[in-house]
Write a protein that holds these residues in place. Sequence first.
Motif, mmCIF file in Angstrom:
data_model
loop_
_atom_site.group_PDB
_atom_site.id
_atom_site.type_symbol
_atom_site.label_atom_id
_atom_site.label_comp_id
_atom_site.label_asym_id
_atom_site.label_seq_id
_atom_site.Cartn_x
_atom_site.Cartn_y
_atom_site.Cartn_z
ATOM 1 N N MET A 1 0.685 -1.221 -0.016
ATOM 2 C CA MET A 1 -0.077 -0.058 -0.067
ATOM 3 C C MET A 1 0.976 1.312 0.095
ATOM 4 O O MET A 1 1.910 1.407 0.628
ATOM 5 N N ALA A 2 0.298 2.267 -0.838
ATOM 6 C CA ALA A 2 1.220 3.572 -0.908
ATOM 7 C C ALA A 2 0.506 4.669 0.074
ATOM 8 O O ALA A 2 -0.626 4.488 0.508
ATOM 9 N N VAL A 3 1.221 5.422 0.562
ATOM 10 C CA VAL A 3 0.905 6.654 1.202
ATOM 11 C C VAL A 3 0.539 7.857 0.447
ATOM 12 O O VAL A 3 0.956 8.491 -0.368
ATOM 13 N N SER A 4 -0.733 8.454 0.728
ATOM 14 C CA SER A 4 -1.270 9.485 0.437
ATOM 15 C C SER A 4 -1.521 10.444 1.490
ATOM 16 O O SER A 4 -1.806 10.315 2.635
ATOM 17 N N GLU A 17 -3.554 8.921 4.375
ATOM 18 C CA GLU A 17 -4.402 7.588 4.112
ATOM 19 C C GLU A 17 -3.534 6.775 3.463
ATOM 20 O O GLU A 17 -2.498 7.155 2.905
ATOM 21 N N THR A 18 -4.052 5.328 2.990
ATOM 22 C CA THR A 18 -3.209 4.541 2.220
ATOM 23 C C THR A 18 -3.811 4.406 1.018
ATOM 24 O O THR A 18 -5.140 4.694 0.954
ATOM 25 N N GLY B 28 7.869 12.167 1.370
ATOM 26 C CA GLY B 28 7.404 10.989 2.549
ATOM 27 C C GLY B 28 6.189 10.474 2.122
ATOM 28 O O GLY B 28 5.679 9.389 2.631
ATOM 29 N N ALA B 29 5.616 10.824 0.856
ATOM 30 C CA ALA B 29 4.327 10.263 0.562
ATOM 31 C C ALA B 29 4.206 10.123 -1.023
ATOM 32 O O ALA B 29 5.032 10.907 -1.723
ATOM 33 N N SER B 30 3.364 9.367 -1.600
ATOM 34 C CA SER B 30 3.392 9.232 -3.180
ATOM 35 C C SER B 30 2.082 9.960 -3.728
ATOM 36 O O SER B 30 2.207 10.036 -4.843
ATOM 37 N N ASN B 159 3.331 4.877 -9.611
ATOM 38 C CA ASN B 159 3.818 3.631 -8.793
ATOM 39 C C ASN B 159 3.528 3.476 -7.412
ATOM 40 O O ASN B 159 4.008 2.319 -7.035
ATOM 41 N N GLY B 160 3.274 4.535 -6.822
ATOM 42 C CA GLY B 160 2.991 4.662 -5.477
ATOM 43 C C GLY B 160 4.379 4.729 -4.788
ATOM 44 O O GLY B 160 4.783 4.431 -3.348
ATOM 45 N N THR B 161 5.538 5.242 -5.417
ATOM 46 C CA THR B 161 7.034 5.644 -4.607
ATOM 47 C C THR B 161 6.780 6.925 -3.943
ATOM 48 O O THR B 161 6.280 7.885 -4.794
ATOM 49 N N ASN B 162 7.455 7.045 -2.975
ATOM 50 C CA ASN B 162 7.501 8.207 -2.217
ATOM 51 C C ASN B 162 8.157 9.166 -2.731
ATOM 52 O O ASN B 162 9.274 8.976 -3.307
#
Lengths: 84, 173
Positions: A1-4, A17-18, B28-30, B159-162
């Motif tokens: 899961m990625a960070v939003s 959120e994720t 720190g976030a994507s 990609n969800g890469t930060n």
Amino acid sequence: MAVSKIINGITGEETEETWTPTAQTADEKLTDLRMVRNSKLTETDVWALSDRTMTQEQTDYRQALRDITDSYTSLDDVVWPTKP
Amino acid sequence: MALTTIRNSGLAAGVAEWTALTAVTTNGASSYTVSGIPSGVTEVLIIGCGVHRNTSTNRATIQLGDSGGLETTGYNHTVSYTAAGTYYINTNQSIAGAQTMFYNAEYNFRCHCFNTTGNEWNIDVRTFSEAGSSYEMVQTMVRKSLSAELDRVALVDLNGTNFDGGTLRVYYR
């Protein structure tokens, strides 16, 4: 899961959120491959002008570019032919 | 003799001023969503400064959203960019956002979104980066129809890469 991170642009309040990234589809990857291939063909269009004669190496190179999608489907693993 | 023109710095009558939303540090976030764009806005300007892609291998995009959340489909593109001295163009691309960057480099961009009719928006992105020893650019034009009125924008790494550096500034009028 990625960070939003979601930021309220007025108050500055931030929440986290994720989310689940969407992987590139096979079609998108193939489109990217074709785009780069087409650019490489364009770079050598000058070889194919009617008042010039291509060498066999040049002909083979351009044909290998046209055929690249027979062997590869994305930029992730493509091996380009060597430009003569 | 050279002619010098000195212009009045004031806005012409009827031209709205830009309003800034809270600046965001992209580290720190994507995905960074900036909400709070009020009803009736016809232009949004998004500036990315020193945005760093970390090790991402997919695109960084701008997504628009409404009360239902960010939208991830229906971004109809024409995009061109340079990479390692070669110019690429794709006139029929559809990905989950308006492309700002293709590869993993630190970059600056300006994204101007303007409403055309109803909830339809045009998105115009111009990006500059120094990748290795060369100067690279991306320019993207996108048409995007939202389901409802625009109230948020986001910078998203597909990609969800930060992201690991930079700032995002959003203005509207």
